[in-house]
Design an enzyme around this catalytic site. Structure first.
Site, PDB file in Angstrom:
ATOM      1  N   GLY A 100     -75.469 -31.542   3.331  1.00 35.72           N
ATOM      2  CA  GLY A 100     -73.610 -32.227   2.748  1.00 35.72           C
ATOM      3  C   GLY A 100     -73.388 -32.504   3.100  1.00 35.72           C
ATOM      4  O   GLY A 100     -72.155 -33.629   2.844  1.00 35.72           O
TER       5      GLY A 100
ATOM      6  N   LEU B 298     -73.941 -36.066   2.991  1.00 37.66           N
ATOM      7  CA  LEU B 298     -73.935 -37.010   1.819  1.00 37.66           C
ATOM      8  C   LEU B 298     -73.416 -36.661   0.828  1.00 37.66           C
ATOM      9  O   LEU B 298     -73.384 -37.618  -0.352  1.00 37.66           O
ATOM     10  CB  LEU B 298     -74.999 -37.528   1.722  1.00 37.66           C
ATOM     11  CG  LEU B 298     -76.458 -37.802   2.662  1.00 37.66           C
ATOM     12  CD1 LEU B 298     -77.848 -37.998   1.838  1.00 37.66           C
ATOM     13  CD2 LEU B 298     -75.459 -39.433   3.105  1.00 37.66           C
TER      14      LEU B 298
ATOM     15  N   TYR C   8     -85.839 -16.306   2.422  1.00 36.57           N
ATOM     16  CA  TYR C   8     -85.222 -16.716   2.454  1.00 36.57           C
ATOM     17  C   TYR C   8     -83.967 -14.954   1.918  1.00 36.57           C
ATOM     18  O   TYR C   8     -84.423 -13.646   1.702  1.00 36.57           O
ATOM     19  CB  TYR C   8     -84.603 -17.013   0.898  1.00 36.57           C
ATOM     20  CG  TYR C   8     -85.380 -18.872   1.244  1.00 36.57           C
ATOM     21  CD1 TYR C   8     -85.517 -19.785   1.993  1.00 36.57           C
ATOM     22  CD2 TYR C   8     -84.863 -19.347  -0.372  1.00 36.57           C
ATOM     23  CE1 TYR C   8     -85.848 -20.597   1.909  1.00 36.57           C
ATOM     24  CE2 TYR C   8     -85.699 -20.726   0.026  1.00 36.57           C
ATOM     25  CZ  TYR C   8     -86.195 -21.181   0.656  1.00 36.57           C
ATOM     26  OH  TYR C   8     -86.097 -22.549   1.120  1.00 36.57           O
TER      27      TYR C   8
END
Length: 336
Positions: free
Chosen positions: A224, A226, A61
Site C-alpha cells: 500500500g 505506492l 494463508y
C-alpha cells in the site's frame, strides 16, 4: 463468463511453458480477516469474468482465522461451478510452518508430499497447476526436493513447479539439479518487486531470463506504500496502507512518497495504477500478483495493464526511485 482468445494482450505464456496465464494474477492473501468469504467469492467471480484466469494462494494463508482457511475458501468457490476448475490456473505454495512439529515446515520430501495432499483436500481439487516452494530451504538438497516433486507430477497431482523468494543463485542451483534429472524444474518465481524494492534486477531477473523462468512480482504496491498512502491516511481510509511493510517503509521514504503522489497527480492517474503500470511493464515480468480487497482493485490493475506509462512518465519515476548502483544487472550495477 468471458471468452478469451489466445492472441489477446491480457494473457501470456508462463515462462518457457505453453501454459497461458493472465498478466494479472489474483492473490488471495487478504481472504480471511480482511475479506470475508462472500466478498472473496464475489471478487473471484469478477476477476474471472474480466479475463483473469490465474489465482494464487498458499497453504498458510488465512492465518487470521486459521492456517488453511484461504485454500478452503478458494476450494468452495471452485466447486460452485463445474466450469471454474478447468478455466482457472490454480497456484498454491508449500514450505512455511503449518504446525508445531519439527517436520511441519520446509522442503523435505515428507513435508512437500504431505503439504500437497493437504492442499488438495482443502482446495477440493484433484490437481494443482502451479505448486510453488514458498521460500528456499537450504537444509533440503535439490535431489530430495526434485524427487518429491517428480512423484507428485507422476501422480498427476501437480502440473508445474514454481518458487518464491529465491535468490538468483538458488534458481540456478535448482535448475541445474533438475536438468541433471531430466526434469522440467522451476517454471516461475514469485519475488518482492516494485518501485521501492528493485533488488531483483541485480541477479534474480537475469537468472530467470536465462532459464526461461516466469517472474511474478508480489506486493507490487509494497503493501500500500505506492497506492496513495499519504492521501488515504489524511482521508482516514488507509486500511492496509498504514500497516506492516508500508508503514515501516514510509518512515524512511516519507519525502519520496510525497513527491511520488504529487507526480501521480501531475500524470492525472491514481498512485496505485501508476505503481502497477510500472511493474507490469518491466522486462521479464510475466504476471503481477495483486492482493485485492474489492472488485475495484481488480479493475484498477486491469486498467494499469491496458494504459501503460509513457516513456517520459517512466523516466520521471526512474529519477524518483532510482535503480541500485549504476542500474542494470550485477556486477556492472556496482562497478564504478
Amino acid at each position: 463468463m468471458t471468452t478469451v482468445h489466445a492472441d489477446d494482450t491480457l494473457h501470456t505464456r508462463l515462462g518457457r511453458t505453453a501454459l497461458r496465464v493472465s498478466r494479472i494474477c489474483l492473490g488471495t492473501v487478504n481472504f480471511g480477516g480482511r475479506v470475508s468469504e462472500p466478498e472473496a467469492r464475489a471478487l473471484m467471480d469478477h476477476a474471472v469474468d474480466s479475463g483473469v484466469n490465474f489465482v494464487d494462494t498458499a497453504d498458510m494463508y488465512g492465518w487470521r482465522e486459521y492456517q488453511g482457511y484461504t485454500e478452503e475458501v478458494v476450494g468452495r468457490w471452485l466447486v460452485s461451478s463445474a466450469a471454474l476448475r478447468d478455466q482457472v490456473v490454480l497456484a498454491t505454495k508449500v514450505g512455511n510452518p503449518m504446525g508445531g512439529g519439527v517436520n511441519d515446515r520446509g522442503l523435505s520430501a515428507r513435508h512437500i508430499i504431505a503439504g500437497c495432499e493437504a492442499s488438495l483436500r482443502r482446495l477440493g481439487t484433484e490437481w494443482i497447476d502451479l505448486f510453488q516452494m514458498h521460500h528456499v530451504d537450504r537444509d533440503a538438497g535439490w535431489d530430495e526436493v526434485w524427487q518429491a516433486m517428480e512423484i507428485l507430477v507422476r501422480q498427476g497431482k501437480v502440473r508445474y513447479v514454481g518458487s518464491s523468494n529465491f535468490a538468483g543463485w538458488d534458481l540456478a542451483a535448482a535448475q541445474e539439479a533438475a536438468k541433471a534429472r531430466h526434469f522440467v524444474g522451476v517454471v516461475s518465481e514469485q519475488c518482492l518487486y516494485n518501485l521501492a524494492v528493485r533488488h531483483p534486477e541485480l541477479e534474480l531477473l537475469p537468472a530467470a531470463r536465462a532459464y526461461g523462468v516466469a517472474v511474478m512480482p508480489w506486493s507490487p504496491l509494497h503493501g500500500g506504500l505506492l497506492s496513495g498512502v499519504l492521501r488515504k491516511t489524511a482521508e482516514g481510509r488507509a486500511v492496509k496502507s498504514g500497516q506492516g511493510r508500508s508503514a515501516a517503509a514510509l518512515e524512511r521514504m516519507h519525502g519520496t512518497i510525497e513527491r511520488y503522489e504529487q507526480l501521480c497527480a501531475d500524470f492525472g492517474r491514481d498512485p496505485a495504477q501508476v505503481g502497477l503500470a510500472w511493474v507490469t511493464a518491466r522486462p521479464g515480468v510475466t504476471s503481477t500478483v495483486i492482493g485485492p480487497r474489492t472488485p475495484d482493485h481488480v479493475k484498477d490493475a486491469l486498467q494499469a495493464l491496458e494504459s501503460p506509462l509513457s516513456d517520459e512518465q517512466t523516466a520521471l519515476l526512474e529519477e524518483l526511485f532510482p535503480p541500485i548502483g549504476n542500474g542494470g544487472t550485477a556486477p556492472d550495477a556496482w562497478l564504478s
